[in-house]
Design a protein around this motif. Structure first.
Motif, PDB file in Angstrom:
ATOM      1  N   VAL A 105      -4.373 -29.142  16.495  1.00 37.28           N
ATOM      2  CA  VAL A 105      -2.940 -29.338  16.241  1.00 37.28           C
ATOM      3  C   VAL A 105      -2.698 -30.835  16.278  1.00 37.28           C
ATOM      4  O   VAL A 105      -2.989 -31.496  17.281  1.00 37.28           O
ATOM      5  N   THR A 106      -2.199 -31.385  15.188  1.00 35.34           N
ATOM      6  CA  THR A 106      -1.945 -32.827  15.131  1.00 35.34           C
ATOM      7  C   THR A 106      -0.457 -33.062  14.873  1.00 35.34           C
ATOM      8  O   THR A 106       0.159 -32.371  14.064  1.00 35.34           O
ATOM      9  N   ILE A 107       0.112 -34.013  15.606  1.00 33.53           N
ATOM     10  CA  ILE A 107       1.564 -34.207  15.618  1.00 33.53           C
ATOM     11  C   ILE A 107       1.931 -35.527  14.963  1.00 33.53           C
ATOM     12  O   ILE A 107       1.367 -36.574  15.303  1.00 33.53           O
ATOM     13  N   GLU A 108       2.880 -35.461  14.037  1.00 31.86           N
ATOM     14  CA  GLU A 108       3.307 -36.658  13.315  1.00 31.86           C
ATOM     15  C   GLU A 108       4.833 -36.701  13.250  1.00 31.86           C
ATOM     16  O   GLU A 108       5.466 -35.748  12.808  1.00 31.86           O
ATOM     17  N   ALA A 109       5.413 -37.813  13.684  1.00 33.65           N
ATOM     18  CA  ALA A 109       6.870 -37.938  13.720  1.00 33.65           C
ATOM     19  C   ALA A 109       7.458 -38.237  12.343  1.00 33.65           C
ATOM     20  O   ALA A 109       8.610 -37.904  12.071  1.00 33.65           O
ATOM     21  N   ALA A 167       7.023 -38.171   5.891  1.00 30.51           N
ATOM     22  CA  ALA A 167       6.291 -38.688   4.720  1.00 30.51           C
ATOM     23  C   ALA A 167       4.809 -38.868   5.067  1.00 30.51           C
ATOM     24  O   ALA A 167       3.927 -38.583   4.251  1.00 30.51           O
ATOM     25  N   TYR A 168       4.523 -39.331   6.288  1.00 31.29           N
ATOM     26  CA  TYR A 168       3.131 -39.476   6.721  1.00 31.29           C
ATOM     27  C   TYR A 168       2.479 -38.092   6.828  1.00 31.29           C
ATOM     28  O   TYR A 168       1.321 -37.901   6.433  1.00 31.29           O
ATOM     29  N   ALA A 169       3.239 -37.144   7.384  1.00 33.83           N
ATOM     30  CA  ALA A 169       2.700 -35.786   7.560  1.00 33.83           C
ATOM     31  C   ALA A 169       2.327 -35.177   6.210  1.00 33.83           C
ATOM     32  O   ALA A 169       1.306 -34.490   6.088  1.00 33.83           O
ATOM     33  N   ALA A 170       3.138 -35.458   5.190  1.00 33.94           N
ATOM     34  CA  ALA A 170       2.857 -34.914   3.852  1.00 33.94           C
ATOM     35  C   ALA A 170       1.549 -35.489   3.302  1.00 33.94           C
ATOM     36  O   ALA A 170       0.726 -34.761   2.730  1.00 33.94           O
ATOM     37  N   VAL A 171       1.335 -36.796   3.485  1.00 32.92           N
ATOM     38  CA  VAL A 171       0.084 -37.415   3.033  1.00 32.92           C
ATOM     39  C   VAL A 171      -1.096 -36.825   3.813  1.00 32.92           C
ATOM     40  O   VAL A 171      -2.153 -36.510   3.247  1.00 32.92           O
ATOM     41  N   ALA A 172      -0.914 -36.627   5.113  1.00 36.20           N
ATOM     42  CA  ALA A 172      -1.987 -36.062   5.944  1.00 36.20           C
ATOM     43  C   ALA A 172      -2.353 -34.652   5.485  1.00 36.20           C
ATOM     44  O   ALA A 172      -3.536 -34.315   5.374  1.00 36.20           O
ATOM     45  N   ARG A 173      -1.343 -33.843   5.191  1.00 39.50           N
ATOM     46  CA  ARG A 173      -1.618 -32.470   4.732  1.00 39.50           C
ATOM     47  C   ARG A 173      -2.424 -32.487   3.440  1.00 39.50           C
ATOM     48  O   ARG A 173      -3.368 -31.717   3.280  1.00 39.50           O
ATOM     49  N   HIS A 174      -2.030 -33.373   2.561  1.00 38.73           N
ATOM     50  CA  HIS A 174      -2.744 -33.525   1.291  1.00 38.73           C
ATOM     51  C   HIS A 174      -4.214 -33.903   1.552  1.00 38.73           C
ATOM     52  O   HIS A 174      -5.138 -33.309   0.989  1.00 38.73           O
ATOM     53  N   GLY A 209     -10.864 -29.916   2.748  1.00 36.77           N
ATOM     54  CA  GLY A 209     -11.235 -28.516   2.985  1.00 36.77           C
ATOM     55  C   GLY A 209     -11.025 -28.096   4.432  1.00 36.77           C
ATOM     56  O   GLY A 209     -11.693 -27.194   4.929  1.00 36.77           O
ATOM     57  N   LEU A 210     -10.091 -28.767   5.126  1.00 43.44           N
ATOM     58  CA  LEU A 210      -9.920 -28.533   6.565  1.00 43.44           C
ATOM     59  C   LEU A 210      -8.569 -27.903   6.924  1.00 43.44           C
ATOM     60  O   LEU A 210      -8.250 -27.757   8.106  1.00 43.44           O
ATOM     61  N   SER A 211      -7.790 -27.523   5.928  1.00 40.05           N
ATOM     62  CA  SER A 211      -6.438 -27.017   6.202  1.00 40.05           C
ATOM     63  C   SER A 211      -6.431 -25.788   7.097  1.00 40.05           C
ATOM     64  O   SER A 211      -5.489 -25.583   7.865  1.00 40.05           O
ATOM     65  N   ALA A 212      -7.462 -24.969   7.017  1.00 37.16           N
ATOM     66  CA  ALA A 212      -7.467 -23.720   7.783  1.00 37.16           C
ATOM     67  C   ALA A 212      -7.598 -23.972   9.287  1.00 37.16           C
ATOM     68  O   ALA A 212      -7.150 -23.167  10.097  1.00 37.16           O
ATOM     69  N   ARG A 213      -8.202 -25.094   9.649  1.00 39.85           N
ATOM     70  CA  ARG A 213      -8.406 -25.330  11.091  1.00 39.85           C
ATOM     71  C   ARG A 213      -7.556 -26.468  11.663  1.00 39.85           C
ATOM     72  O   ARG A 213      -7.662 -26.788  12.845  1.00 39.85           O
ATOM     73  N   VAL A 214      -6.708 -27.035  10.817  1.00 38.98           N
ATOM     74  CA  VAL A 214      -5.837 -28.122  11.276  1.00 38.98           C
ATOM     75  C   VAL A 214      -4.392 -27.801  10.935  1.00 38.98           C
ATOM     76  O   VAL A 214      -4.074 -27.471   9.795  1.00 38.98           O
ATOM     77  N   GLU A 215      -3.550 -27.908  11.923  1.00 41.56           N
ATOM     78  CA  GLU A 215      -2.114 -27.710  11.705  1.00 41.56           C
ATOM     79  C   GLU A 215      -1.402 -29.026  11.967  1.00 41.56           C
ATOM     80  O   GLU A 215      -1.520 -29.587  13.059  1.00 41.56           O
ATOM     81  N   VAL A 216      -0.681 -29.526  10.965  1.00 44.85           N
ATOM     82  CA  VAL A 216       0.105 -30.753  11.135  1.00 44.85           C
ATOM     83  C   VAL A 216       1.512 -30.340  11.530  1.00 44.85           C
ATOM     84  O   VAL A 216       2.200 -29.670  10.765  1.00 44.85           O
ATOM     85  N   ARG A 217       1.919 -30.698  12.746  1.00 48.82           N
ATOM     86  CA  ARG A 217       3.282 -30.376  13.182  1.00 48.82           C
ATOM     87  C   ARG A 217       4.128 -31.635  13.145  1.00 48.82           C
ATOM     88  O   ARG A 217       3.737 -32.670  13.694  1.00 48.82           O
ATOM     89  N   GLU A 218       5.292 -31.513  12.529  1.00 53.28           N
ATOM     90  CA  GLU A 218       6.198 -32.652  12.393  1.00 53.28           C
ATOM     91  C   GLU A 218       7.179 -32.693  13.542  1.00 53.28           C
ATOM     92  O   GLU A 218       7.718 -31.657  13.935  1.00 53.28           O
ATOM     93  N   GLY A 219       7.430 -33.893  14.045  1.00 55.99           N
ATOM     94  CA  GLY A 219       8.447 -34.050  15.068  1.00 55.99           C
ATOM     95  C   GLY A 219       8.061 -35.107  16.075  1.00 55.99           C
ATOM     96  O   GLY A 219       6.948 -35.644  16.044  1.00 55.99           O
TER      97      GLY A 219
END
Ligand code: DHB
Ligand code: MG
Length: 215
Positions: free
Chosen positions: A88-92, A95-102, A108-118
């Motif tokens: 679980v990775t947290i980004e305030a 816009a940064y979170a969107a780049v990270a998700r991309h 190929g790591l989306s299934a094991r990483v969750e980007v939470r905004e806040g």
């Protein structure tokens, strides 16, 4: 005790070539971040390799990263998770979170990483423990609070890792709130019986602490 250090640029270059060669995913991730106007303050590659080795050592079920930026360190972490591991990775900054998700999708790591905004402190309240590894690399003034949360959330034997522990050398005579906060963070980490702590003297300083059984 010798006080010389051998961390010359040629040594760093060799270490990077041997231990932390970047593949196209990492290179493209950095390029995408630059194109989107994100600040170029990701981990050094050799520090990514260090994080990866620590993940392989701990074999965590749950890693929490505070401060995603464009997902560079998240990629190093997630690549070394085993099949039961999750980040679980947290980004305030949305816009940064969107780049990270991309970038994580591209890795190929989306299934094991969750980007939470806040704001991290708010998001952390909703992260159920026990946590096996915490990586702190967000706003420096909050490092002491992130350590307090880690103390509570980590299982005994769990690991906290914090980037920028030297604050560009400013921890010796702190002159701003960020340097003062990191100095305070280090003083607590080094003296609280909840931690077996040490400094890995990377270019930026990587502080580590293993959570003891101390209540
Ligand atoms: C800064 C933040 C970081 O996490 C880092 O690795 C380097 C610099 C900064 O805010 O300046
Ligand atoms: Mg950092």
């Amino acid at each position: 005790m010798k006080n010389e250090n051998y961390y010359r640029s040629e040594v760093v270059e060799l270490i990077r070539r041997l231990f932390a060669p970047e593949d196209n995913v990492l290179i493209a991730g950095r390029r995408r971040a630059a194109e989107a106007g994100l600040p170029p303050i990701e981990l050094a590659p050799e520090d990514g390799a260090l994080l990866g080795a620590l993940v392989a050592l701990v074999r965590p079920r749950l890693v929490v990263e505070i401060g995603t930026l464009f997902g560079y360190s998240a990629i190093w972490i997630a690549r070394h998770l085993d099949s039961k591991g999750h980040l679980v990775t947290i980004e305030a900054n949305p816009a940064y979170a969107a780049v990270a998700r991309h970038n994580l999708e591209n890795a190929g790591l989306s299934a094991r990483v969750e980007v939470r905004e806040g704001t991290a402190i708010d998001v952390l309240v909703g992260v159920p423990g026990p946590v096996d590894l915490v990586f702190i690399d967000a706003d420096k003034v909050s490092y002491p609070e992130y350590l307090t949360w880690s103390r509570r959330a980590l299982r005994p034997g769990g690991l906290v890792v914090a980037d920028n522990a030297f604050r560009h050398g400013e921890i010796v005579e702190p002159k701003d709130d960020s340097a003062r906060a990191i100095r305070r963070f280090l003083e607590v980490l080094a003296s609280d019986p909840a931690w077996v702590a040490a400094m890995v003297p990377t270019l930026e300083g990587m502080a580590i602490g293993v959570r003891t059984d101390s209540p």
